[in-house]
Design a protein around this motif. Structure first.
Motif, mmCIF file in Angstrom:
data_model
loop_
_atom_site.group_PDB
_atom_site.id
_atom_site.type_symbol
_atom_site.label_atom_id
_atom_site.label_comp_id
_atom_site.label_asym_id
_atom_site.label_seq_id
_atom_site.Cartn_x
_atom_site.Cartn_y
_atom_site.Cartn_z
ATOM 1 N N ASP A 32 0.835 -1.211 0.000
ATOM 2 C CA ASP A 32 0.000 0.000 0.000
ATOM 3 C C ASP A 32 0.864 1.252 0.000
ATOM 4 N N LYS A 35 1.971 2.129 -3.385
ATOM 5 C CA LYS A 35 0.854 2.649 -4.180
ATOM 6 C C LYS A 35 0.456 4.062 -3.715
ATOM 7 N N LEU A 36 0.480 4.266 -2.396
ATOM 8 C CA LEU A 36 0.075 5.575 -1.864
ATOM 9 C C LEU A 36 1.030 6.687 -2.293
ATOM 10 N N ASP A 39 -0.275 7.596 -5.604
ATOM 11 C CA ASP A 39 -1.505 8.386 -5.448
ATOM 12 C C ASP A 39 -1.176 9.828 -5.044
#
Lengths: 144, 144
Positions: A32, A35-36, A39
């Motif tokens: 995560d 991925k964050l 983002d």
């Protein structure tokens, strides 16, 4: 009991990550995190585009009206007042272009470098997640 | 000499408006004034549209990312920090919407009312310009 699947392990008294088989949500956090970062960079990039759009529109507006005012019949102090309004827009253009550039060159670059330093991705997986997964599995066998 | 055209009058020592035949640029000022009110209203309207566009983009961006963040894996204080960034955009939306509304409802309305009070236009001409033209012509005949 090593041939048991995770689901077959008797339920723990809490669902904390240190309970048997519960480590996966912890190592998923590593995935995560990667991925964050993406983002967050996208979020900042989109904001910088909004700042750029606003700045660009202000400058176009100022240039258009400066031309009209210069060619038009207004003169003296009133003409100066009109131009003063356009001067404010030019300064605001500079400010929002600075925000745009800072977001892209400063903020995004720092996140990208941090991501590159802390995560090592190959085609299949993140090196760091794999290492954590394996460490947890190893510890589990030791405990059970 | 009343049958002479304006051009036939001997040239004056200055081109000030009080010289014979030079009143026209003064009464044109009345006409310009009416047009300049329209220009100023258009200038303000276009600026208010830029403010509106910026505000709208900020809000769309904040709403989009709020949704992504709520559904995403980030949590706790870091999630709050992300949301804080969006909160800033929401406040900026309010600010620029206020600017937009003030420009349209306050500034433009005042100019429109002032224009309406001071100029009276029919199909052919501005009442005020015609009155000034006639007054100048009348005075000229008196002087000459």
């Amino acid at each position: 009991m090593s041939h048991h699947s995770d689901e077959a392990i008797p339920s723990a008294t809490s669902d904390s990550f240190w309970e048997p088989g519960n480590y996966k949500k912890t190592t998923k956090r590593t995935e995560d995190g990667h991925k964050l970062c993406n983002d967050l960079m996208t979020l900042i990039k989109e904001r910088s585009e909004i700042e750029y759009g606003y700045a660009k529109n202000l400058r176009q507006w100022a240039k258009k009206w400066e031309d009209i005012i210069i060619k038009g019949p207004e003169y003296g102090t009133t003409e100066s007042a009109w131009k003063g309004v356009l001067g404010e827009a030019e300064k605001r253009y500079d400010l929002h272009m600075k925000i745009k550039n800072d977001l892209e060159k400063d903020a995004i670059t720092k996140i990208r470098n941090w991501q590159k330093d802390n995560y090592h991705k190959n085609v299949m997986h993140l090196k760091e997640k794999k290492e954590f997964d394996e460490a947890f599995k190893k510890v589990r066998y030791v405990v059970i």
